[in-house]
Design a protein around this motif. Sequence first.
Motif, PDB file in Angstrom:
ATOM      1  N   SER A 220     -41.431 -18.172  34.481  1.00 20.00           N
ATOM      2  CA  SER A 220     -42.448 -17.510  33.677  1.00 20.00           C
ATOM      3  C   SER A 220     -43.816 -18.123  33.921  1.00 20.00           C
ATOM      4  CB  SER A 220     -42.090 -17.621  32.197  1.00 20.00           C
ATOM      5  OG  SER A 220     -43.102 -17.099  31.386  1.00 20.00           O
TER       6      SER A 220
ATOM      7  N   GLU B 274     -46.521 -17.493  31.680  1.00 20.25           N
ATOM      8  CA  GLU B 274     -47.295 -17.227  30.477  1.00 20.25           C
ATOM      9  C   GLU B 274     -48.354 -18.305  30.294  1.00 20.25           C
ATOM     10  OE1 GLU B 274     -44.582 -15.055  27.245  1.00 20.25           O
ATOM     11  OE2 GLU B 274     -43.746 -16.968  27.891  1.00 20.25           O
TER      12      GLU B 274
ATOM     13  N   SER C 211     -46.627 -18.248  22.208  1.00 19.20           N
ATOM     14  CA  SER C 211     -46.044 -16.987  22.639  1.00 19.20           C
ATOM     15  C   SER C 211     -44.848 -16.673  21.751  1.00 19.20           C
ATOM     16  CB  SER C 211     -45.616 -17.065  24.102  1.00 19.20           C
ATOM     17  OG  SER C 211     -45.296 -15.766  24.600  1.00 19.20           O
TER      18      SER C 211
ATOM     19  N   ALA D  28     -41.004 -14.520  21.471  1.00 17.47           N
ATOM     20  CA  ALA D  28     -39.897 -13.862  22.167  1.00 17.47           C
ATOM     21  C   ALA D  28     -38.833 -13.468  21.156  1.00 17.47           C
ATOM     22  CB  ALA D  28     -39.302 -14.789  23.225  1.00 17.47           C
TER      23      ALA D  28
ATOM     24  N   TYR E 138     -43.090 -20.090  20.384  1.00 16.09           N
ATOM     25  CA  TYR E 138     -42.993 -21.299  21.193  1.00 16.09           C
ATOM     26  C   TYR E 138     -44.286 -21.556  21.956  1.00 16.09           C
ATOM     27  CZ  TYR E 138     -42.192 -17.922  24.989  1.00 16.09           C
ATOM     28  OH  TYR E 138     -42.318 -16.886  25.872  1.00 16.09           O
TER      29      TYR E 138
ATOM     30  N   PRO F 268     -45.639 -22.152  25.492  1.00 16.15           N
ATOM     31  CA  PRO F 268     -45.229 -22.038  26.889  1.00 16.15           C
ATOM     32  C   PRO F 268     -45.708 -23.173  27.774  1.00 16.15           C
ATOM     33  CG  PRO F 268     -46.698 -20.227  26.265  1.00 16.15           C
ATOM     34  CD  PRO F 268     -46.511 -21.072  25.057  1.00 16.15           C
TER      35      PRO F 268
ATOM     36  N   ARG G 112     -40.925 -22.934  28.883  1.00 16.61           N
ATOM     37  CA  ARG G 112     -41.209 -21.607  29.424  1.00 16.61           C
ATOM     38  C   ARG G 112     -40.197 -20.580  28.924  1.00 16.61           C
ATOM     39  NH1 ARG G 112     -40.827 -24.788  33.968  1.00 16.61           N
ATOM     40  NH2 ARG G 112     -38.974 -23.581  34.568  1.00 16.61           N
ATOM     41  N   TYR G 113     -40.579 -19.318  29.027  1.00 17.41           N
ATOM     42  CA  TYR G 113     -39.683 -18.233  28.633  1.00 17.41           C
ATOM     43  C   TYR G 113     -38.399 -18.261  29.458  1.00 17.41           C
ATOM     44  CZ  TYR G 113     -37.985 -13.444  27.825  1.00 17.41           C
ATOM     45  OH  TYR G 113     -37.215 -12.350  27.511  1.00 17.41           O
ATOM     46  N   ASP G 114     -38.487 -18.533  30.751  1.00 16.01           N
ATOM     47  CA  ASP G 114     -37.275 -18.563  31.564  1.00 16.01           C
ATOM     48  C   ASP G 114     -36.352 -19.705  31.142  1.00 16.01           C
ATOM     49  OD1 ASP G 114     -37.743 -20.898  33.848  1.00 16.01           O
ATOM     50  OD2 ASP G 114     -39.605 -19.903  33.279  1.00 16.01           O
TER      51      ASP G 114
ATOM     52  N   PRO H  56     -38.187  -8.076  25.683  1.00 16.58           N
ATOM     53  CA  PRO H  56     -39.416  -8.645  26.228  1.00 16.58           C
ATOM     54  C   PRO H  56     -40.648  -8.140  25.482  1.00 16.58           C
ATOM     55  CG  PRO H  56     -37.995  -7.780  27.975  1.00 16.58           C
ATOM     56  CD  PRO H  56     -37.455  -7.275  26.672  1.00 16.58           C
TER      57      PRO H  56
ATOM     58  N   GLN I 107     -42.800 -11.246  30.365  1.00 15.47           N
ATOM     59  CA  GLN I 107     -41.439 -11.492  29.905  1.00 15.47           C
ATOM     60  C   GLN I 107     -40.469 -10.483  30.496  1.00 15.47           C
ATOM     61  OE1 GLN I 107     -41.070 -11.846  25.648  1.00 15.47           O
ATOM     62  NE2 GLN I 107     -42.309 -13.710  25.540  1.00 15.47           N
TER      63      GLN I 107
END
Length: 225
Positions: A38, A40, A45, A47, A102, A104, A108-110, A143, A148
């Motif tokens: 990700s 971002e 952020s 999710a 969260y 980033p 991270r999102y991943d 997403p 995302q």
Amino acid sequence: MGLKRALAGSLLLLAACQQPASAAPERAVLAPSAAVESRESGTRSTAIFSGGCFWGIEAVFSHLKGVRSAVSGYQGGSRATAQYETVGSGRTGHAESVRVIYDPSVIRYDQLLRVFFSVGADPTQLDRQGPDVGSQYRSALVPLGAEQNRVAEAYLKQLGAAHVWPGAIVTRIEPDKGFFPAEDYHQDFAANNPDHPYIRFWDAPKVAALKRMFPGLWKPAFTRG
């Protein structure tokens, strides 16, 4: 009706409910690191994850560094039907879900995706998770934005090719139709009710697996709210 719903009809069930003798805790599976990371920006952020009982998913995310908030709720249906007993019918379109806020720059999102599938939700179970059965317990990613979506699509494709689980990946990507927080007594449920039979049998092992498998992301304190 799932076991979790039967246990949760009243908080007075804490001492009365028993797990079935044949039940076994869900197995943690270390998902691969994301090939597509990700990108971002900023320090805040949001999710949304659907992965069966929201008590356990909330507890997992609440122990991650960089997570500022994890809130249990409903996604996929309308505001009018976003109540626990109504969602339990399995006919509202909602799934029990968790909204995660969260940073980033810290996580991270991943990385959230990897944790989610490693210790939170089994991506091969269709319209169920563990002891709970019904479309309200489906696994889904929601997403919030193009970045995302890009990462989520790539990661699900990666998981399908990796064959880490014996079954096919059935987790869906769903559009954002709004997130509706669940009733107050569901919030921080694992932290507030650590001796609840469901928490001890099904969800405490998920948190233990998080600590064991992701020590660099683990934080001891439970992030409330």
